[in-house]
Design an enzyme around this catalytic site. Structure first.
Site, PDB file in Angstrom:
ATOM      1  N   CYS A 196      26.441  40.344 -56.969  1.00 20.88           N
ATOM      2  CA  CYS A 196      26.595  39.470 -55.808  1.00 20.88           C
ATOM      3  C   CYS A 196      27.964  38.810 -55.811  1.00 20.88           C
ATOM      4  CB  CYS A 196      25.498  38.409 -55.792  1.00 20.88           C
ATOM      5  SG  CYS A 196      25.654  37.215 -54.441  1.00 20.88           S
TER       6      CYS A 196
ATOM      7  N   CYS B 154      19.666  34.963 -57.469  1.00 19.26           N
ATOM      8  CA  CYS B 154      20.201  34.149 -56.381  1.00 19.26           C
ATOM      9  C   CYS B 154      19.486  34.339 -55.046  1.00 19.26           C
ATOM     10  CB  CYS B 154      21.692  34.439 -56.214  1.00 19.26           C
ATOM     11  SG  CYS B 154      22.098  36.187 -56.000  1.00 19.26           S
TER      12      CYS B 154
END
Length: 387
Positions: free
Chosen positions: A117, A212
Site C-alpha cells: 500500500c 490498513c
C-alpha cells in the site's frame, strides 16, 4: 541555515524570506497525522490535507471507521486553516493491493498488504493523481530521512516500538526523496503529549491495528469470503501423524501458534505442502525443524541504491550478470517488531539475495518481506520477498 518563524514564512539569518515548498499532507484521522499537521504549521507551512479513500470490498468504499476519520480530518483542516480534499483511490487499491494479497494467500504465502500500500497507493497512485503538483508529501509515519552525499536514505525512528521503516521498505528512491516525516524523530509519548496540550480532537484516540484497509474486519474471515475453504490434513512434522484438519492453507502462517484450534497443543505452524494440501505443525521441541538460519530473498529492492554496488555491479535493484558472493554484515527484520536481528547478506549467482542469520529465527514465512538495514540499524537499504 533556515530558521522557521511561527506564524509566517521562515527567514534566514539575514531576515530574507525563504521560498516555502508546497506540501501535501496525508491524514488518516489518527493522532500521528494530526500532530504532523501541527508541526508543519509550527514550521511555517500551510499544507494541503488529503485523506485517501479506500475500502475492503470491490463495490464498497467505506469501512466502519471511514466516515469518522474524514470528519476528524475536516476538523483538523478547519483548526489549522488548511485546504482539505478526499482522494478516491479505492479502485486502484482493490486492483493493486487487494489483488496482490489474495494472489499471495492463494499460493499459500504470507502477504504484507501494508508494505505494498505504501509503495503502490500512498506514494504511487497518490503521486500520479495529486502529489506531483506538490514539492513535498508529508505523512505521520515513524521514520526519518538521512541525506548522504546528496542522496536521500530512508532511516529509522528513535522509537523502536513505533518505527515503521519496515512498512516503507519497498518505496522507491524518487518517493523517499519527496517524503517528509514531521514526527519521525519523536517518541509516541511525545506525540500524545503534544496532542493533549494542543487539545486536538483525536488526542485520546487509539492507534489503528491490523491491515490498513480492513478496519475491524478479521483478516481470516476476509480471506474466506474471497477464497473460500480448502480442507486438508494437519500432521505433526516429526512423526507424520495426523492430528486434525485445516480449513485452507491460506488461513495459516509459518510460526503461528494462536488460533489454530488443534487438540494436544500448543502447536506451531512450521511448514506447508501446497501440492498435497498438508499443514505441518510441531510442538517446537525440534529447533532444527522450527528455526531457520538461512533466508533466500527474491526480487530484492534497494530503496536508494545498493551500498555494495561497486563490489557487486548492482544499483537501484537492477540486476547484472556478474556473480557476487561476498557476504556483507547487516541488521534485519522479518516482521514488525522492535528488535533488529544480525546477519550477513550476499548475492547468489542467479541474482537473488541470501541472508545468513547469526542466530536461528523462528517463524520465517515465505511471502513475508525480509527488511535489510545497516549494521547500526539506522539506514534502511530495502527488502526482498522471502522465497
Amino acid at each position: 541555515m533556515a530558521l522557521p518563524m511561527k506564524g509566517g514564512c521562515p527567514k534566514d539569518r539575514e531576515g530574507l524570506l525563504i521560498y516555502m515548498k508546497s506540501v501535501a499532507a496525508l491524514v488518516s484521522g489518527g493522532v500521528d497525522s494530526a500532530v504532523s499537521v501541527w508541526m508543519l504549521k509550527e514550521q511555517g507551512y500551510t499544507p494541503h490535507l488529503f485523506y485517501i479513500k479506500i475500502g475492503p470490498e470491490h463495490d464498497k468504499e467505506w469501512n466502519c471507521t471511514s466516515e469518522e476519520d474524514v470528519e476528524i480530518c475536516r476538523w483538523l483542516a478547519r483548526r489549522f486553516g488548511c485546504p482539505f480534499d478526499v482522494v478516491d483511490l479505492h479502485k486502484d487499491y482493490w486492483d493493486k493491493v487487494v489483488g496482490y494479497t489474495m494472489d499471495k494467500a492463494r499460493m499459500g504465502l504470507t502477504p504484507n498488504p501494508d508494505v505494498m500500500c505504501n509503495r503502490l497507493i500512498k506514494f504511487g497512485c497518490f503521486e500520479d493523481v495529486v502529489g506531483r503538483d506538490f514539492d513535498i508529501t508529508a505523512t505521520g509515519h515513524y521514520a526519518t530521512t538521512t541525506v548522504i552525499d546528496g542522496k536521500t536514505w530512508l532511516s529509522t525512528s528513535p522509537d523502536p516500538v513505533k518505527d515503521q521503516t519496515d512498512f516503507l521498505s519497498q518505496i522507491t528512491s524518487l518517493q523517499v526523496s519527496k517524503l517528509m516525516f514531521p514526527i519521525g524523530h519523536m517518541w509516541k509519548h511525545e506525540v500524545r503529549a503534544i496532542a493533549q496540550r494542543e487539545q486536538l480532537l483525536n488526542a485520546q484516540r487509539k492507534d489503528s491495528q491490523g491491515i490498513c484497509f480492513l478496519g475491524n474486519v478479521d483478516f481470516r474471515e476476509y480471506v474466506k469470503r474471497h477464497l473460500g475453504e480448502n480442507p486438508g490434513d494437519v500432521r505433526e512434522i516429526e512423526t507424520g501423524h495426523k492430528i486434525g484438519q485445516h480449513r485452507g492453507l491460506w488461513f495459516y502462517t509459518i510460526g503461528q501458534r494462536k488460533g489454530l484450534g488443534f487438540g494436544g497443543g500448543p502447536w506451531f505452524v512450521v511448514k506447508k505442502n501446497l501440492r498435497r494440501n498438508i499443514l505441518f505443525v510441531s510442538h517446537g521441541y525440534d529447533p532444527e525443524r522450527v528455526y531457520k538460519s538461512h533466508i533466500k530473498m527474491n526480487d530484492f529492492h534497494f530503496i536508494t541504491y545498493n551500498p555494495w554496488e561497486q563490489e557487486s555491479g548492482l544499483a537501484g535493484g537492477v540486476q547484472d550478470p556478474v556473480p557476487q558472493m561476498q557476504a556483507h554484515p547487516v541488521t534485519f527484520k522479518i516482521r514488525h517488531t522492535p528488535e533488529f536481528l544480525t546477519g550477513h547478506v550476499r548475492r547468489n549467482t542467479d541474482g537473488s539475495w541470501h541472508l545468513d542469520a547469526d542466530q536461528p529465527i523462528h517463524g520465517v514465512a515465505a511471502g513475508q518481506f525480509c527488511v535489510i538495514y545497516d549494521t547500526n540499524h539506522h539506514l534502511c537499504y530495502g527488502s526482498g520477498e522471502i522465497d
